[in-house]
Design an enzyme around this catalytic site. Structure first.
Site, PDB file in Angstrom:
ATOM      1  N   ARG A 106       0.817  -1.221   0.000  1.00 29.41           N
ATOM      2  CA  ARG A 106       0.000   0.000   0.000  1.00 29.41           C
ATOM      3  C   ARG A 106       0.854   1.276   0.000  1.00 29.41           C
ATOM      4  NH1 ARG A 106      -4.030  -0.940   4.814  1.00 29.41           N
ATOM      5  NH2 ARG A 106      -2.182  -2.011   5.603  1.00 29.41           N
ATOM      6  N   ASN A 131      -6.703  -2.560   1.876  1.00 23.42           N
ATOM      7  CA  ASN A 131      -6.771  -4.019   1.961  1.00 23.42           C
ATOM      8  C   ASN A 131      -8.237  -4.424   2.058  1.00 23.42           C
ATOM      9  OD1 ASN A 131      -4.024  -4.448   1.968  1.00 23.42           O
ATOM     10  ND2 ASN A 131      -3.849  -4.570   4.191  1.00 23.42           N
TER      11      ASN A 131
END
Length: 759
Positions: free
Chosen positions: A22, A40
């Site tokens: 990320r 996520n």
């Protein structure tokens, strides 16, 4: 909407969480001045991205084609959506949904940056044994549920201090959303006790542990996936004590070395082996011993390899910094039982083995042993799936939801769903009650993590296997898979083969379709079905389960094949001098077929020859006879023994003349190393001849080599070379083990194909 602007929603599945994906995505989006978000979702990464079409395309290519080095992308879904005019790009909180595809990242070895941290006196992690970041540290061993966030791991018990929390929320930090993030102020702590439970007062537990190791003590050390029993690898007496107390008299013990330079002082290491030693997985690698190694013989007696690994936790690096360079690092268990991973249980069960315990207060949710690998023809070959490898996830187009229960020895299980096959860690021998309990627990754990409900259950044909008995307790539809067909199919699954092949399956034992024990088989078949076209002639083995350890009974059973009365009598008389037990009872039992079973097993044949040669008569670990027989084989010898192949309904290998000629060689005084080489060469010649006969008959050019006997490198490499020399396409197991740890994968492949075709 400006036609030059585009918005895409992407879902990326695979090993994509817990590896800094990320923040990696965030940085690229900011660099390209794009807007949207990343999050996520369960075990996937979701991206909503918008901006100029050229830059969005550039973004997606970089994110998907060049992800972080630890990523393993199995599937990508991209949908174009209406432009939304986001104001910025941000990382959103994780979302938990009932998505289909889920992936768990294995535990990762400490990265170089974290190693620098623990030796940096200015760092707040100086000498801290639980240092980690997004690139390293525990994963599978601590996760309890998806998504992979701290509150869903055993690290939930430790509240981050302000400094660690700042790193955790900072998108520019190496520890951004590193779920096990902690330091000495807020994380797990070490506790050193003696084997009576008394805490050892000391300033530094690691320094004290190192001093105890130098004094010859045995320490049970809690690691990422469980306990190790540790001692100084140069201390022959300490090693003997481990063996005596653990009841492990012969099986080689794994060693951990300080660095690659030290590994090269003990072993001969090629480029591929060095690559594996230094990888993020840090497995145990089987390496050829150097003759000038200073290590004691009792580490790996009567074999020519060491199992070697490098440090993979901060604790290991810190121990080696205290004047140690090579340690015994063997599984913390009583021989035959699963690895200990809970403090109280370990103290209770290992107190008679270890002098001291180096504990910590971080719980292990899923115990996992070290992985074991070797290199064959420059290919990585997985022997034991564990830390760094498990759970294995393979994108193999298996759409059906199948729970495969595996075998009983070297047990694993496998789940399949939506194109992915997930394989468990090594579970050991299910005949041990504690191992079976861990097996049941591990299945429940993965089913919960994956939110998994199988449609069908696959199991071995053998009704006495505990894995088969477990399957019978389930309500789903059952499919029974022949053991050696599963071995063949495991390799076909890994290599993406669907058409008919010639399968050569050399194994210890597995129940055959005729209720005899198979293990020296030649198949024509595909994933769905097989035809048995060749086999070694059945031999009656006396002794049942007792013969698995007392392999002299297997040796006697093969001597019973000899028709030449003088040779047979002399061979039996010689056996009497090598065996402490009264062998007359076994001879009579053979004569009257009492407690005998018929087998075609090549594994049992190796046991028998090891016994007849006097290599070993009573074994203390699986395949010890075969391993020690291979270790003494003379290099460069091309001689072999006489055999014949007869044909009725099957091609049958007759081995009586092999046994007789071995006895004749023994009488002549031929060295055991020459006899071993000649025996190996004979098995190689038999294999090549039958595979060539089957190609002539069926026109099939693909050959599969699978089964536990193919852990024998001499056999495997020479058969591959000779078959390739005859223009065969030859395939053998790499990531899916060739031994019984691969059976569960093969069961998935067989049953999925049956379900697809509606058989």
């Amino acid at each position: 909407m400006d036609k030059q602007n585009r918005r895409y929603y992407a879902r990326i599945y695979g090993i994509v969480q817990g590896i800094g994906y990320r923040p990696f995505i965030y940085k690229i989006a900011k660099e390209l001045n794009l807007r949207g978000w990343v999050s996520n979702i369960d075990s996937s990464v979701a991206i909503d991205i918008e901006g100029p079409s050229e830059k969005v395309e550039q973004f997606l290519i970089r994110v998907i084609k060049k992800p972080p080095k630890l990523a393993k992308i199995d599937k990508v879904e991209i949908i174009e959506k209406d432009f939304k005019e986001y104001k910025e790009f941000k990382i959103k909180k994780s979302i938990q949904r009932k998505s289909k595809l889920k992936f768990i990242i294995p535990d990762l070895a400490t990265c170089n940056e974290c190693v620098e941290d623990i030796f940096d006196t200015k760092s707040n992690r100086y000498r801290y044994a639980f240092t980690n970041c997004t690139n390293c540290g525990p994963r599978y061993s601590i996760i309890k549920s998806f998504p992979y966030d701290r509150e869903n791991t055993t690290m939930k018990a430790f509240k981050m201090c302000p400094s660690c929390n700042e790193e955790y929320i900072s998108q520019d930090s190496r520890r951004f959303h590193a779920q096990p993030n902690c330091c000495s102020k807020c994380g797990p702590r070490l506790i050193l006790i003696d084997n009576r439970g008394n805490k050892i007062s000391c300033v530094d537990e690691i320094k004290e542990t190192a001093n105890l190791l130098k004094e010859g003590k045995i320490i049970a050390i809690k690691g990422i996936g469980g306990f190790h029993l540790v001692c100084n690898a140069y201390d022959e007496k300490a090693i003997s004590n481990i063996r005596l107390r653990k009841k492990r008299p012969h099986k080689p013990l794994a060693i951990m070395v300080k660095n690659i330079k030290k590994a090269k002082e003990h072993c001969i290491i090629n480029i591929k082996e060095e690559e594996l030693l230094l990888s993020t997985r840090k497995p145990i690698v089987l390496l050829n011993k150097r003759e000038d190694s200073k290590l004691p013989q009792n580490i790996a007696p009567k074999v020519n390899k060491y199992g070697v690994m490098l440090p993979y936790t901060p604790l290991h690096y810190l121990l080696f910094n205290e004047g140690l360079d090579t340690l015994i690092m063997t599984s913390g268990n009583i021989s035959g039982c699963p690895i200990e991973y809970e403090n109280n249980s370990a103290i209770s069960k290992l107190k008679d083995i270890a002098n001291y315990f180096l504990l910590n207060d971080r719980d292990i949710n899923t115990p996992i042993d070290d992985s074991v690998v070797k290199v064959i023809k420059n290919n990585e070959v997985l022997i034991r799936p564990g830390r760094g490898y498990a759970p294995i996830s393979l994108n193999k187009n298996v759409q059906n939801k199948i729970l495969a229960c595996g075998a009983d020895m070297k047990s694993t299980f496998a789940l399949s769903s939506d194109g992915i096959v997930y394989g468990s860690q090594y579970m050991g021998n299910l005949k041990e009650l504690d191992s079976f309990r861990e097996y049941e627990k591990a299945i429940g754990n993965l089913e919960q993590l994956y939110d998994y409900n199988p449609q069908v259950i696959a199991a071995d044909m053998h009704p006495g296997y505990l894995s088969s008995i477990y399957s019978e307790k389930k309500d789903e539809i059952k499919y029974k898979v022949q053991h050696h067909h599963a071995h063949m199919a495991s390799c076909m699954l890994e290599k993406n083969i669907y058409e008919r092949v010639i399968g050569v399956i050399y194994d210890g034992m597995g129940l055959g379709l005729d209720n005899n024990i198979w293990g020296g088989e030649f198949f024509i078949g595909n994933r769905e079905s097989f035809q048995r076209r060749g086999s070694y002639r059945y031999t009656s083995i006396q002794g049942g389960d007792s013969a698995q350890e007392n392999i002299w009974k297997i040796g006697l059973s093969y001597l019973d094949l000899i028709r030449h009365s003088r040779l047979k009598k002399q061979a039996i008389n010689r056996m009497k001098t090598m065996v402490k037990d009264d062998i007359e009872i076994t001879c009579k039992a053979l004569k009257y077929n009492i407690n005998c079973y018929k087998t075609s097993s090549v594994g049992r044949l190796f046991d028998g020859i090891a016994s007849i040669l006097g290599v070993i008569q009573n074994i203390s670990y699986e395949a010890q006879g075969a391993i020690e027989l291979e270790a003494i084989a003379a290099e460069g010898n091309i001689e072999s023994y006489t055999y014949s192949i007869s044909e009725d309904k099957l091609l049958i290998v007759n081995i009586e003349t092999i046994i007789q000629e071995i006895i004749s060689d023994i009488e002549k005084g031929t060295s055991r190393s020459i006899i071993s080489a000649k025996f190996h060469n004979t098995i190689i010649n038999i294999t090549i001849e039958i595979v060539c006969k089957l190609r002539d008959e069926y026109g099939i050019n693909k050959a599969i080599l699978s089964g536990g006997v193919f852990e024998n490198q001499y056999l495997l490499i020479n058969i591959i070379d000779k078959l390739q020399g005859k223009d065969f396409e030859v395939f053998f197991n790499n990531l899916i083990p060739t031994n019984d740890s691969g059976v569960s994968f093969g069961q998935v492949a067989v049953v999925n194909e049956i379900l697809k075709k509606g058989v």
